[in-house]
Scaffold this active site. Structure first.
Site, PDB file in Angstrom:
ATOM      1  N   SER A   1       0.840  -1.194   0.000  1.00  0.00           N
ATOM      2  CA  SER A   1       0.000   0.000   0.000  1.00  0.00           C
ATOM      3  C   SER A   1       0.874   1.243   0.000  1.00  0.00           C
ATOM      4  O   SER A   1       2.079   1.169   0.237  1.00  0.00           O
ATOM      5  CB  SER A   1      -0.899   0.029   1.247  1.00  0.00           C
ATOM      6  OG  SER A   1      -1.858  -1.005   1.231  1.00  0.00           O
TER       7      SER A   1
ATOM      8  N   SER B   1      -8.205   0.873  -3.266  1.00  0.00           N
ATOM      9  CA  SER B   1      -8.230   0.786  -1.802  1.00  0.00           C
ATOM     10  C   SER B   1      -6.825   0.778  -1.220  1.00  0.00           C
ATOM     11  O   SER B   1      -6.621   1.133  -0.057  1.00  0.00           O
ATOM     12  CB  SER B   1      -8.988  -0.474  -1.365  1.00  0.00           C
ATOM     13  OG  SER B   1      -8.284  -1.650  -1.725  1.00  0.00           O
ATOM     14  N   SER B   2      -5.829   0.371  -2.018  1.00  0.00           N
ATOM     15  CA  SER B   2      -4.444   0.299  -1.535  1.00  0.00           C
ATOM     16  C   SER B   2      -3.743   1.647  -1.547  1.00  0.00           C
ATOM     17  O   SER B   2      -2.662   1.788  -0.958  1.00  0.00           O
ATOM     18  CB  SER B   2      -3.631  -0.675  -2.408  1.00  0.00           C
ATOM     19  OG  SER B   2      -4.198  -1.955  -2.395  1.00  0.00           O
ATOM     20  N   THR B   3      -4.343   2.638  -2.211  1.00  0.00           N
ATOM     21  CA  THR B   3      -3.650   3.914  -2.407  1.00  0.00           C
ATOM     22  C   THR B   3      -4.482   5.126  -2.001  1.00  0.00           C
ATOM     23  O   THR B   3      -4.071   6.261  -2.247  1.00  0.00           O
ATOM     24  CB  THR B   3      -3.221   4.061  -3.879  1.00  0.00           C
ATOM     25  OG1 THR B   3      -4.380   3.919  -4.720  1.00  0.00           O
ATOM     26  CG2 THR B   3      -2.210   2.996  -4.269  1.00  0.00           C
TER      27      THR B   3
ATOM     28  N   LYS C   1      -5.233   6.273   1.125  1.00  0.00           N
ATOM     29  CA  LYS C   1      -5.003   6.124   2.562  1.00  0.00           C
ATOM     30  C   LYS C   1      -4.261   7.325   3.135  1.00  0.00           C
ATOM     31  O   LYS C   1      -3.397   7.896   2.467  1.00  0.00           O
ATOM     32  CB  LYS C   1      -4.171   4.856   2.827  1.00  0.00           C
ATOM     33  CG  LYS C   1      -4.795   3.559   2.318  1.00  0.00           C
ATOM     34  CD  LYS C   1      -3.794   2.410   2.381  1.00  0.00           C
ATOM     35  CE  LYS C   1      -4.375   1.097   1.863  1.00  0.00           C
ATOM     36  NZ  LYS C   1      -5.255   0.443   2.817  1.00  0.00           N
TER      37      LYS C   1
ATOM     38  N   CYS D   1      -4.511  -0.480   8.859  1.00  0.00           N
ATOM     39  CA  CYS D   1      -3.889  -0.946   7.618  1.00  0.00           C
ATOM     40  C   CYS D   1      -2.586  -1.631   7.997  1.00  0.00           C
ATOM     41  O   CYS D   1      -1.638  -0.969   8.430  1.00  0.00           O
ATOM     42  CB  CYS D   1      -3.611   0.206   6.655  1.00  0.00           C
ATOM     43  SG  CYS D   1      -2.685  -0.325   5.179  1.00  0.00           S
TER      44      CYS D   1
ATOM     45  N   ASN E   1      -0.412  -3.086   6.068  1.00  0.00           N
ATOM     46  CA  ASN E   1       0.685  -2.744   5.171  1.00  0.00           C
ATOM     47  C   ASN E   1       1.328  -1.426   5.553  1.00  0.00           C
ATOM     48  O   ASN E   1       2.547  -1.322   5.688  1.00  0.00           O
ATOM     49  CB  ASN E   1       0.189  -2.702   3.721  1.00  0.00           C
ATOM     50  CG  ASN E   1       0.132  -4.082   3.092  1.00  0.00           C
ATOM     51  OD1 ASN E   1       1.131  -4.771   3.007  1.00  0.00           O
ATOM     52  ND2 ASN E   1      -1.046  -4.488   2.653  1.00  0.00           N
TER      53      ASN E   1
ATOM     54  N   SER F   1     -11.148  -5.690  -0.601  1.00  0.00           N
ATOM     55  CA  SER F   1     -10.994  -4.501   0.220  1.00  0.00           C
ATOM     56  C   SER F   1     -11.731  -3.352  -0.442  1.00  0.00           C
ATOM     57  O   SER F   1     -11.540  -3.093  -1.633  1.00  0.00           O
ATOM     58  CB  SER F   1      -9.510  -4.160   0.371  1.00  0.00           C
ATOM     59  OG  SER F   1      -9.343  -2.985   1.148  1.00  0.00           O
TER      60      SER F   1
ATOM     61  N   HIS G   1      -8.387  -7.406  -3.837  1.00  0.00           N
ATOM     62  CA  HIS G   1      -7.088  -6.790  -3.608  1.00  0.00           C
ATOM     63  C   HIS G   1      -6.051  -7.382  -4.549  1.00  0.00           C
ATOM     64  O   HIS G   1      -6.084  -8.567  -4.860  1.00  0.00           O
ATOM     65  CB  HIS G   1      -6.673  -7.010  -2.149  1.00  0.00           C
ATOM     66  CG  HIS G   1      -5.573  -6.121  -1.678  1.00  0.00           C
ATOM     67  ND1 HIS G   1      -4.239  -6.407  -1.888  1.00  0.00           N
ATOM     68  CD2 HIS G   1      -5.601  -4.945  -0.988  1.00  0.00           C
ATOM     69  CE1 HIS G   1      -3.502  -5.463  -1.350  1.00  0.00           C
ATOM     70  NE2 HIS G   1      -4.294  -4.546  -0.793  1.00  0.00           N
TER      71      HIS G   1
ATOM     72  N   MET H   1      -3.993  -7.588   2.028  1.00  0.00           N
ATOM     73  CA  MET H   1      -3.926  -6.590   3.080  1.00  0.00           C
ATOM     74  C   MET H   1      -3.142  -7.177   4.263  1.00  0.00           C
ATOM     75  O   MET H   1      -3.314  -8.348   4.605  1.00  0.00           O
ATOM     76  CB  MET H   1      -5.324  -6.206   3.545  1.00  0.00           C
ATOM     77  CG  MET H   1      -6.240  -5.721   2.418  1.00  0.00           C
ATOM     78  SD  MET H   1      -6.980  -7.049   1.457  1.00  0.00           S
ATOM     79  CE  MET H   1      -8.365  -7.482   2.514  1.00  0.00           C
TER      80      MET H   1
END
Length: 399
Positions: free
Chosen positions: A19, A66-68, A70, A104, A106, A310, A315, A319
């Protein structure tokens, strides 16, 4: 009409695990955003570029996944024996919403390096060369994480030869310890690792059927289902799920009904306001497959397959918090995760995900008839991508 200049807010853009997000020191935020509430949420949404009906985050720091999407806020710890408090906000992409309900895993990896580089750790405590354990208080869920950060010549070591599937380039290895990672349940089970008291349950999901599930609070609340029960092999990559709107709708229905059963929400309609938790994942026994990068993984190289969603999408890797749930459930005989891995007692598993494999360990034990997990461990990496300041229009409150 008067047009106000943009605010300049010190920030660091960091990758942690698979992430990336925008990191802030609490003291650097505008005064109105230093406390929880609408002003803080409005600021982080504007930083990321949400809500974006185009789903691109072109006018912000987010990456429209969703991974970026944040943000992280770090402050001197309020907890005895800890170095920093770590608060995590998952910013919705297309709606005006910041979810503070979970962690999170990650980005937890990047908290230790950020704390050292930004003066939260007294230089006198750091080794000239070695590994320093940054003790982090995860403020969203009230848990301790220890980030073992490599230090070279008194500074954070970011480069190295540790390879993490889902990340293109190698970096320095950071070992994460999630201490007593079972989340605090809000309903039936009240903080138990298994909120219903069962290792498996039958979950009735309208339009899907009655599914056997394992619902666990460890790392992050997660609902596990068998891949074969929902028409999958467990070797699927992102496009197989994310390109199928009907499938995504089914997964969201499963997630919503699981959330009610776990006591996280009172009604399935409330799931839309709690997008970050619980996660929903499907498991399968090991099988040969090809990753999203074209790498061939043999069944003999993994213990099981896990695919997790996610924020409504499959994903691209895994996660970190969900990896903790996987490792914990795998260590407990009778769960769907443990059964997919072949059953029996185990202290670690290597599972296949869309980008490759990941090994996670957990120490679980039965005490007074209740399963507890003292620690979950995994290795990740992190590095600074950019540091300086983000610019935000001064009227960010207005949306």
């Amino acid at each position: 009409m008067n047009h106000l200049p943009q605010l300049r807010i010190p920030a660091t853009y960091m990758r942690g695990g698979t992430s990336k997000g925008v990191f802030f020191r609490l003291e650097d935020l505008p005064e109105a955003a230093r406390v929880p509430g609408p002003a803080r949420d409005a600021l982080l949404m504007r930083v990321i570029g949400s809500p974006d009906p185009y789903g691109k985050h072109t006018d912000g720091m987010g990456g429209a996944t969703s991974s970026t999407s944040k943000c992280v806020i770090i402050s001197k710890s309020t907890q005895p024996g800890h170095d920093v408090d770590y608060l995590y906000g998952q910013v919705s992409i297309d709606t005006a919403f910041v979810d503070w309900s979970g962690n999170c895993g990650n980005l937890s990896t990047a908290v230790g390096p950020f704390a050292i580089a930004n003066g939260f750790i007294d230089k006198a405590r750091l080794p000239e060369n070695g590994v320093f354990p940054v003790k982090v208080w995860q403020a969203n869920i009230g848990k301790t994480i220890i980030c073992h950060v490599p230090v070279t010549n008194g500074e954070v070591q970011e480069t190295g030869d540790f390879e993490l599937d889902g990340i293109t380039f190698p970096a320095a290895e950071i070992v994460l310890e999630f201490i007593d990672p079972a989340d605090e349940g809000e309903g039936e089970g009240g903080g138990a690792m298994f909120p219903t008291g069962n290792l498996t349950d039958r979950l009735e999901v309208p339009g899907v059927g009655t599914l056997e599930v394992t619902m666990i609070n460890a790392g992050i609340p997660t609902v596990f289902v068998n891949a074969k029960d929902i028409g999958y092999t467990g070797t699927e990559l992102q496009d197989a799920i994310n390109g199928d709107p009907a499938a995504l709708a089914r997964f969201e229905t499963i997630r919503a009904h699981g959330a009610v059963r776990m006591g996280l929400i009172k009604d399935v309609a409330d799931a839309a306001k709690r997008q970050h938790t619980p996660k929903v994942a499907f498991v399968a026994p090991p099988a040969d497959y090809t990753t999203s990068s074209g790498k061939r993984i043999a069944a003999a190289d993994i213990d099981l397959h896990v695919r997790a969603l996610s924020m409504g999408k499959l994903h691209h890797a895994m996660m970190g918090t969900c990896a903790v749930a996987i490792g914990t459930a795998a260590a407990i005989p009778g769960t769907l995760v443990n059964r997919a891995a072949g059953g029996g007692a185990r202290t670690a598993v290597r599972f296949g995900h869309p980008s490759g494999t990941l090994r996670v360990g957990a120490e679980a034990a039965s005490e007074n008839g209740q399963w507890v997990v003292r620690k979950a461990i995994m290795s990740r990496s992190a590095r600074v991508l950019m540091e300086g300041a983000v610019r935000v229009p001064a009227d960010f409150h207005a949306g």
